[in-house]
Design a protein around this motif. Sequence first.
Motif, PDB file in Angstrom:
ATOM      1  N   ALA A 437      -9.646  14.741  27.937  1.00 48.56           N
ATOM      2  CA  ALA A 437      -8.313  14.155  27.755  1.00 48.56           C
ATOM      3  C   ALA A 437      -7.284  14.718  28.715  1.00 48.56           C
ATOM      4  O   ALA A 437      -6.171  14.185  28.827  1.00 48.56           O
ATOM      5  CB  ALA A 437      -7.852  14.391  26.307  1.00 48.56           C
ATOM      6  N   MET A 438      -7.628  15.814  29.408  1.00 47.94           N
ATOM      7  CA  MET A 438      -6.667  16.475  30.293  1.00 47.94           C
ATOM      8  C   MET A 438      -6.842  16.041  31.745  1.00 47.94           C
ATOM      9  O   MET A 438      -7.977  15.832  32.188  1.00 47.94           O
ATOM     10  CB  MET A 438      -6.857  18.000  30.212  1.00 47.94           C
ATOM     11  N   PRO A 439      -5.763  15.929  32.492  1.00 50.47           N
ATOM     12  CA  PRO A 439      -5.892  15.711  33.936  1.00 50.47           C
ATOM     13  C   PRO A 439      -6.644  16.881  34.567  1.00 50.47           C
ATOM     14  O   PRO A 439      -6.547  18.019  34.095  1.00 50.47           O
ATOM     15  CB  PRO A 439      -4.434  15.656  34.413  1.00 50.47           C
ATOM     16  N   PRO A 440      -7.408  16.640  35.628  1.00 46.13           N
ATOM     17  CA  PRO A 440      -8.229  17.703  36.238  1.00 46.13           C
ATOM     18  C   PRO A 440      -7.445  18.935  36.657  1.00 46.13           C
ATOM     19  O   PRO A 440      -7.976  20.040  36.648  1.00 46.13           O
ATOM     20  CB  PRO A 440      -8.853  17.000  37.454  1.00 46.13           C
ATOM     21  N   GLU A 441      -6.186  18.744  37.024  1.00 45.83           N
ATOM     22  CA  GLU A 441      -5.406  19.877  37.530  1.00 45.83           C
ATOM     23  C   GLU A 441      -4.701  20.661  36.438  1.00 45.83           C
ATOM     24  O   GLU A 441      -3.957  21.611  36.739  1.00 45.83           O
ATOM     25  CB  GLU A 441      -4.370  19.375  38.547  1.00 45.83           C
ATOM     26  N   THR A 442      -4.909  20.332  35.177  1.00 48.21           N
ATOM     27  CA  THR A 442      -4.197  20.985  34.082  1.00 48.21           C
ATOM     28  C   THR A 442      -4.557  22.464  34.011  1.00 48.21           C
ATOM     29  O   THR A 442      -5.728  22.844  34.075  1.00 48.21           O
ATOM     30  CB  THR A 442      -4.534  20.324  32.733  1.00 48.21           C
ATOM     31  N   ARG A 443      -3.535  23.294  33.869  1.00 48.35           N
ATOM     32  CA  ARG A 443      -3.747  24.732  33.766  1.00 48.35           C
ATOM     33  C   ARG A 443      -4.523  25.046  32.478  1.00 48.35           C
ATOM     34  O   ARG A 443      -4.259  24.477  31.433  1.00 48.35           O
ATOM     35  CB  ARG A 443      -2.401  25.456  33.755  1.00 48.35           C
ATOM     36  N   GLY A 444      -5.461  25.955  32.559  1.00 48.13           N
ATOM     37  CA  GLY A 444      -6.271  26.337  31.407  1.00 48.13           C
ATOM     38  C   GLY A 444      -7.625  25.663  31.373  1.00 48.13           C
ATOM     39  O   GLY A 444      -8.453  25.967  30.505  1.00 48.13           O
ATOM     40  N   ARG A 445      -7.855  24.755  32.317  1.00 42.59           N
ATOM     41  CA  ARG A 445      -9.121  24.014  32.318  1.00 42.59           C
ATOM     42  C   ARG A 445     -10.321  24.943  32.549  1.00 42.59           C
ATOM     43  O   ARG A 445     -11.350  24.814  31.887  1.00 42.59           O
ATOM     44  CB  ARG A 445      -9.076  22.925  33.388  1.00 42.59           C
TER      45      ARG A 445
END
Length: 758
Positions: A437-445
């Motif tokens: 659900a998160m964009p690839p660049e989201t911090r914490g991935r």
Amino acid sequence: MTNDSEVRSRPLTSYVSRTDDEDEVRRLLGAGRLVTLTGAGGVGKTRLAAQVASSLTRAFPGGVAVAGLSELRDERLVARTVADALGLHDTAGRTDLEAVVSYLRPRRSLLLLDNCEHLLDGSADLVTALLRDCPDLVVLATSRCSLGLAGEHVLAIPPLGVPDEEVGTPREAFTFGAVRLFAERAANVLPAFEVTESNVADVVRLCRRLDGLPLAIELAAARIRALSPSQIADRVESNSGVLATGLRMPVERHRTLRATIEWSHSLCTETERVVWARCSVFAGQFDLSAAEDVCAGAGLDSLAVLDAVDGLVDKSVLARIDGTDRVHYRMLRLLREFGGHRLAESGDELAVARKHRDHYAWLIDQAAATWFGPGQDEAYERLTAAHADIREALSWSLRTPGEGAVALGMAVGVIEYWVARGAAWELRDWIDRALEAMPPETRGRARGLAVAALCAALHADLPGARQRLAAAEAIEDDDAAPYIAHACAFVRMLSAEPNTMVRAAEAVRLFGERGDVRRQMHPMFIQGVALAYRGDLPGARELLGSMLRTCEEAGEYRYRSMALYGLGVVEVCFGGDDDDGERFIRSALEIDLRTSDMMSAAYRLDGLAWVSARREEWVRAAELFGTAATLWDRCNAEPDVAVTTIHRMFHGATRNALGAKKFDLAFAEGRRRNPHDALAGPEALAAGEPADLPPLTPRESEIARLVAAGLSNRDIAARLVIARRTVETHLQHISHKLDFANRTQLAVWVEQRDRGPL
């Protein structure tokens, strides 16, 4: 063996007998393998089913399990909920459904699947698979409509019986269930209330007007403190044309219930109506702090919320659930649906749902902050009580654009909680869905991928773990470095690859630099065992001893057990002292049995079997392997993570030394024993078991003696490795047999029987 469902929030002691209906349900259960009780919401399906199920424990030696689905809003979790009800841990290579089938297949069991109507497809698919693959399983379901399966016996549950208008005496009226229910509920609200010659006609008129529907009667009876039966009946009749628009119940008696709920709503204060609507976002039970966080705001302060909650309990809109340290509340699903419709109409639905999610994200943060210390047990209990709403908060975050990162943070906050519940697979699923659900660049991935890799490794899914680790390492994120090192060390330990110790030491160092002592513990355990594997026994003892002292100083238990077990393993398996190894493992087992961590206890019992095998005490080793196998089965697991080679080596040596026949006999004897017997030692076992206490069964006698010893229901459940609800059911049977009203009477009776004649 039960889930925290509405069955639990409505004690069977307040059940109004429906003898004919009960007999018919039992007859159908004897004639077929799937019986579904249908009827309108509020007609009493759940209580009837629970009453019948609790009376059939002897007919189903494999157990009676209750899985309530009312808290669920996600079809994916139906099988997981049944697994929870059975006390099963998820295991390597098995889905939740496969785990449930594996457990139930050899047993003659009864499964009560409660409140299926909003998850019909998932419920039907589950029941189809279970009945196909578990030949001795019988399913009792409750739903507002049938499951639509071949061979299903459908029994429409009518309302409680109501008197004719001409019934004129209390004695005559009390032969009808609706009158008995009204009288009982009214007396709960106003102890001085009685059905008398002067008010019986009005009570009968009211029960007739409410069509004998239990929920409608309870809502009406809640007004007895302020209104007489005549006034309540008048109000019901005058409001009969007012229908709630959010509930789809087309027949006349359904309209009666809708009208009663609407009338009850109209008698609430404006603040109570607002709190009713806002509390509809809760999926399960909740405490006052949760209600205040979710409901306060927009003109309502915490004190107003408290007053409104008190008023809603008084009106039977909220059910009060007393716990050991705090009170919780629950709203029946029908009332929750009504409140949810009102919340949607208000336009506050999104804001209130966000507050709900934020409260449970905060609760997880609090648990993470207190987990490594004396507050660990309380943190676990609070998360367990909130589990349905944690799931709902995660689900809401995943279906709401832009909230995936919050869902990920919630999922990885306290992975120890999910592992202790035996739900690492579910955690892995939440993490994977959050990452999607998160964009690839989201911090914490990268951190999320590393934790997902750790969860995959816990299931021995090493290819899946390596795939996630590679994805995490491809992201440049220094914050994820210790998590990646930890997961990498665990994967290498499981696959016996080089540099396990190096990566574990790296994780210990990096977490230490951040002051994160809790997350140092597991990699420290890995590092200690890796040192022993490399031949550095003094180094392993020093490191694991340091881990143990850190836990003891912090007042922490679960990682303390891990440290003790690690010390035992290095002594027993790498050339150390057997006596020290046994002492360490026994101490770890004591902790696991106290905290009801059955998966860890299975490892510890296996370890004690290794000690006996090392000493060539072959019969004792086989018995301990048998006792451990009972727990492996209870968790639907096998010793296939971290100790596969050692287990097989000692297990094989024991079987070869005894021969197949002697080994199997000793193994079977161990299976019959309680895990606590391993702490008592062989000398205590030779003394034999105390005699039964007629007229009680052996299990009831065992529970009665534990009550006499001062153990709580929770302690008894942990000691006997059964669910707390099962203990409560046995105690109900004991109280019925002996006609005792409290535990003190039972304790005195047990003492007198065991002491014998003077």
